[in-house]
Design a protein around this motif. Structure first.
Motif, PDB file in Angstrom:
ATOM      1  N   TYR A 608     -10.244  -2.247   4.379  1.00 54.97           N
ATOM      2  CA  TYR A 608      -9.897  -3.290   4.786  1.00 54.97           C
ATOM      3  C   TYR A 608      -9.573  -3.315   6.183  1.00 54.97           C
ATOM      4  CZ  TYR A 608      -6.217  -6.869   6.016  1.00 54.97           C
ATOM      5  OH  TYR A 608      -5.565  -8.012   6.606  1.00 54.97           O
ATOM      6  N   ILE A 609      -8.986  -2.278   6.867  1.00 55.38           N
ATOM      7  CA  ILE A 609      -8.578  -2.091   8.151  1.00 55.38           C
ATOM      8  C   ILE A 609      -9.751  -1.706   9.096  1.00 55.38           C
ATOM      9  CG2 ILE A 609      -7.309  -0.691   9.923  1.00 55.38           C
ATOM     10  CD1 ILE A 609      -5.328   0.203   7.583  1.00 55.38           C
ATOM     11  N   GLY A 610     -10.615  -0.972   8.363  1.00 53.12           N
ATOM     12  CA  GLY A 610     -11.929  -0.659   9.214  1.00 53.12           C
ATOM     13  C   GLY A 610     -12.815  -1.752   9.341  1.00 53.12           C
ATOM     14  N   SER A 611     -12.954  -2.802   8.551  1.00 55.66           N
ATOM     15  CA  SER A 611     -13.794  -3.807   8.494  1.00 55.66           C
ATOM     16  C   SER A 611     -13.631  -4.518   9.561  1.00 55.66           C
ATOM     17  CB  SER A 611     -13.709  -4.578   7.074  1.00 55.66           C
ATOM     18  OG  SER A 611     -12.448  -5.276   7.100  1.00 55.66           O
ATOM     19  N   ALA A 612     -12.590  -4.779  10.089  1.00 54.10           N
ATOM     20  CA  ALA A 612     -12.019  -5.479  11.582  1.00 54.10           C
ATOM     21  C   ALA A 612     -12.976  -4.789  12.716  1.00 54.10           C
ATOM     22  CB  ALA A 612     -10.674  -5.470  11.743  1.00 54.10           C
ATOM     23  N   GLU A 658      -6.553 -11.191  -3.459  1.00 50.74           N
ATOM     24  CA  GLU A 658      -6.115 -10.149  -4.697  1.00 50.74           C
ATOM     25  C   GLU A 658      -6.085  -8.880  -4.831  1.00 50.74           C
ATOM     26  OE1 GLU A 658      -7.120 -10.341  -9.424  1.00 50.74           O
ATOM     27  OE2 GLU A 658      -8.199 -11.354  -7.929  1.00 50.74           O
ATOM     28  N   ALA A 659      -7.248  -8.495  -3.845  1.00 50.99           N
ATOM     29  CA  ALA A 659      -7.441  -6.867  -4.025  1.00 50.99           C
ATOM     30  C   ALA A 659      -6.405  -6.221  -2.861  1.00 50.99           C
ATOM     31  CB  ALA A 659      -8.688  -6.644  -3.234  1.00 50.99           C
ATOM     32  N   LEU A 660      -5.874  -6.926  -2.146  1.00 47.93           N
ATOM     33  CA  LEU A 660      -4.666  -6.285  -1.061  1.00 47.93           C
ATOM     34  C   LEU A 660      -3.468  -6.689  -1.906  1.00 47.93           C
ATOM     35  CD1 LEU A 660      -5.892  -7.882   2.506  1.00 47.93           C
ATOM     36  CD2 LEU A 660      -5.999  -5.408   1.644  1.00 47.93           C
ATOM     37  N   ALA A 661      -3.142  -7.757  -2.327  1.00 52.21           N
ATOM     38  CA  ALA A 661      -1.760  -7.895  -3.082  1.00 52.21           C
ATOM     39  C   ALA A 661      -1.586  -7.012  -4.448  1.00 52.21           C
ATOM     40  CB  ALA A 661      -1.835  -9.286  -3.680  1.00 52.21           C
ATOM     41  N   HIS A 739     -16.722  -8.446   6.431  1.00 52.28           N
ATOM     42  CA  HIS A 739     -16.319  -7.356   5.642  1.00 52.28           C
ATOM     43  C   HIS A 739     -17.496  -6.158   6.050  1.00 52.28           C
ATOM     44  CE1 HIS A 739     -12.896  -8.904   3.496  1.00 52.28           C
ATOM     45  NE2 HIS A 739     -13.533 -10.022   3.591  1.00 52.28           N
ATOM     46  N   HIS A 740     -17.218  -5.508   6.998  1.00 51.15           N
ATOM     47  CA  HIS A 740     -17.941  -4.230   7.169  1.00 51.15           C
ATOM     48  C   HIS A 740     -17.113  -3.080   7.319  1.00 51.15           C
ATOM     49  CE1 HIS A 740     -21.224  -6.567   7.821  1.00 51.15           C
ATOM     50  NE2 HIS A 740     -20.524  -7.316   8.802  1.00 51.15           N
TER      51      HIS A 740
END
Length: 742
Positions: A608-612, A658-661, A739-740
């Motif tokens: 999630y963080i790296g996709s930014a 939902e994945a983060l929650a 989303h990368h």
């Protein structure tokens, strides 16, 4: 005046000596050629090799073989690292180009600790051998390699150069379970593609009227196609090098260049033969038919060759300086197979490409500079490529310097990154217009008509008229072969050259660099190159104009059944079977978003963080390896880790909120474990530079989910650059294209 006379005398002595020594080098080249072709299994590998499987002993025999490369002294091989298999191109030359030098594809892979294998071939094909039979044999070779390394950390990485590239891609689409990452170097896959004003080789089939000439050449060879004709095609692409530069460079630097020249000529002159069925398949199905990317090639058992079936990461290496396989031919198959990056992901495919700015076709395989940079980075970071989430990426390289962050995590002299791309980045390199595609489709139909006419009216009597002895005589009289024989020691006059060269060796008098006549020689050489290049450019412009005019004719298109107003072909639709499988997989992943533990939560957060950032850096992967080593008790195998990465990546794509929650539900109750995992995550992210901007925003959110936001011991790792955040506009995830992995 006396100074000018002295300079003239000095130059004439040197020029006479150089001329004699150059002729002697050509004599040595001829002798080397005769010795090379007399061998049963000639090759130019610089490494010792151990025969593992001889393809002639298979149930369906072929002239291919699998050998193990014996590591040279001082090179340590880790048998638990994934093996590398180099498949050599059979495009007229003999085998060995992948291990031509110490700094080569094989050399750099062994230096990185990988066991290496080589798939080469003999000069003469086995009767009845076909491209399909070779593919089945190569599948058995790779199965053997897998069986020899049961504890390897991944399936073999297979390198396919030039012709071997498309052959490997065909096999990987038929047997995807055999392959680890594929490195496809200088290999044409979209044969009609190019841009106007460049790369005229793609027009050759149409200008010759199609593949009837291929069939006739095979018939003149009594069922065999002489590979020297393929080599001749390569040489015709660069007449200034063929007719002048290559020889002049040896002549002008006779004291230093002879050995290098002879080494290269040993491979360049090692011509091999192909069966008529093999070359006809290559020309009809690929170069003129363009059926590979279109998914129209069928095997004898009815199985369709569909490049979308490949499950291994594909690394495509091409160059703008390659006039044999330009970037459009190496990359535009992606546009034929996929509508967008989401569809690439839907097939679970990872495609990485890198484009060199200037290196020529052969340089992709034999250049020491390329081996030390690109191939070294590919070998050292093959695990990075293997665990990339599905998508399209470009591999870029940045020189390592004193200011490089975490330089100790960088292997070699370059930092390799895989940066997210879209299909528009491929389109920006250029390609065919709808009118161009209709022209090539017309050329394909004309080829089919001409070939059928030749087979009906000419082939029967030509085959009856030719004998194997006549075919051998014509092969020996090929201009490329004749030049080697004519200047070898077989020519009695060359004995005088040898004697004169031996006398010069002890009395060499090279000209000084300031000699004015040497400067005149250099200027004349440059003028000759300029003249030949101008002639080439004129010929190429003419060939393009003729092709575009003839096959762009609406009358000809209509006559052969091509609609002059037809729309351009669209990417192939996803099959109902694949759509059903995909829907089932999506439902399964959605149902498992709430499942998992600390490992799944940490990896999901990293993605999630790296996709930014939109890229993967080799330093982050190196840091991740260190984390894995520090937690050996919970260590996953590389295939297991790859599967975990893909599952978490797709969960984030399907429903990011939902994945983060769900992350807090996956974390253990033990506060120290959560904090340790967060610190390790932060170290991985920081390995490639300061965490700032949107990445820092996301890191703050993850810190909150991990329950470490207010912990004073972690205040230094949860801070972020607010100015960078402001410059990013507080961007958040914006759909699938954002989303990368980072």
């Amino acid at each position: 005046m006396s100074s000018l006379v002295a300079s003239a005398v000095e130059y004439m002595i040197d020029a006479g000596q150089r001329s004699t020594l150059f002729l002697d080098v050509l004599r040595q080249r001829g002798d080397q050629y005769r010795e090379h072709v007399a061998k049963t299994a000639p090759h130019v590998l610089q490494y010792a090799a151990e025969l593992i499987v001889d393809g002639r002993d298979l149930i369906e025999p072929v002239n291919y073989a699998l050998v193990r490369i014996v590591p040279p002294e001082g090179v340590q091989i880790d048998l638990e690292r994934r093996p590398f298999v180099v498949v050599d191109p059979r495009a007229g030359h003999g085998p060995g180009i992948g291990g031509f030098k110490a700094d080569s594809e094989i050399g750099v892979a062994m230096k990185a600790g990988h066991p290496c294998y080589f798939i080469g071939f003999l000069p003469e094909p086995v009767p009845g051998q076909t491209i399909e039979r070779i593919a089945r044999a190569e599948a058995q070779f790779i199965e053997t390699v897998i069986s020899l390394h049961p504890r390897a950390d991944g399936k073999p990485c297979v390198i396919g150069n030039c012709q071997a590239g498309w052959a490997v891609m065909i096999l990987a689409s038929l047997r995807p379970e055999l392959f680890g990452p594929l490195i496809i170097a200088g290999a044409p896959l979209a044969y009609w593609q190019g841009v106007h004003g460049k790369y005229p080789m793609r027009y050759t089939g149409g200008l010759l009227g199609g593949s009837w000439l291929t069939a006739m050449t095979s018939d003149l060879g009594a069922g065999k196609f002489d590979g020297a004709w393929l080599v001749q095609n390569f040489e015709n692409q660069n007449p200034s090098n063929t007719l002048w530069t290559k020889q002049y460079n040896v002549y002008s630097n006779i004291d230093t260049e002879a050995d290098r020249y002879l080494e290269f000529e040993r491979w360049w002159g090692g011509h091999v033969n192909l069966n008529a069925e093999e070359i006809q398949f290559i020309v009809d199905e690929l170069f003129i038919g363009n059926n590979l990317a279109a998914g129209k090639i069928l095997m004898s058992d009815g199985q369709k060759v569909d490049l979308r079936n490949i499950r291994s990461p594909i690394l495509v290496f091409c160059s703008e300086g390659d006039n044999v396989t330009p970037p459009q031919q190496a990359l535009n198959w992606i546009l034929d197979c996929y509508a967008d990056v989401d569809e690439i992901r839907a097939y679970g495919q990872t495609i990485v490409y890198t484009v060199h700015q200037s290196i020529g076709h052969l340089g992709i395989f034999v250049s020491g500079g390329v081996a030390k940079k690109q191939h070294t980075e590919f070998s050292s970071n093959i695990d990075l490529i293997d665990i990339l989430p599905p998508g399209l990426y470009e591999a870029t390289f940045e020189a390592k310097g004193e200011a490089t962050t975490s330089a100790d995590l960088v292997v070699g002299d370059w930092v390799m990154r895989c940066e997210a791309r879209t299909l528009d980045d491929i389109r920006a390199m250029g390609g065919n217009s709808p009118e161009d595609d209709r022209r090539f489709a017309t050329a394909k139909r004309v080829s089919e008509i001409n070939l059928a006419t030749y087979r009906k009216y000419v082939q029967p009597w030509l085959r009856n008229a030719l004998t194997p002895q006549m075919a051998d005589a014509m092969r020996n009289l090929h201009p490329l072969r004749l030049q080697y024989h004519a200047l070898s020691s077989k020519n009695p006059w060359m004995f005088l050259v040898k004697s004169a060269a031996e006398a010069i060796d002890g009395n060499r008098k090279p000209v000084s660099g300031e000699n004015p006549f040497l400067a005149i020689q250099e200027r004349m050489g440059k003028q000759i190159v300029q003249m030949l290049n101008s002639w080439r450019d004129a010929q190429e412009a003419l060939s393009e104009a003729v092709f575009l005019a003839i096959y762009g004719s609406p009358a000809l298109q209509a006559a052969v059944g091509i609609d002059p107003e037809s729309e351009p072909a669209r990417p192939r639709q996803m099959s109902p079977e694949h759509r059903m499988m995909l829907d089932k997989r999506v439902a399964e992943l959605r149902s498992r978003i709430q499942e998992g533990g600390l490992r799944e939560a940490t990896l999901r957060a990293l993605l999630y963080i790296g996709s930014a950032r939109g890229m993967v850096d080799e330093r982050s992967i190196a840091a991740l390896r260190q984390v894995r080593r520090d937690h050996a008790a919970a260590r996953l195998s590389l295939p297991e880790f790859k599967m975990l990465v893909r599952e978490q990546f797709f969960m984030l794509l399907l429903d990011p909120e939902e994945a983060l929650a769900a992350i807090p539900k996956l974390l253990p109750a033990d506060d120290s474990q959560r904090r340790a995992a967060f610190v390790a995550m932060r170290e991985v992210l920081a390995a490639s530079g300061v965490v700032s901007g949107e990445r820092a925003v996301r890191l703050r959110r993850i810190a909150d989910l991990f329950g470490v936001e207010g912990d004073p011991q972690l205040s230094n790792v949860t801070s972020f650059d607010r100015d960078a955040r402001a410059s990013q506009g507080g961007e958040n995830s914006q759909g699938l294209e954002q989303h990368h992995v980072g």
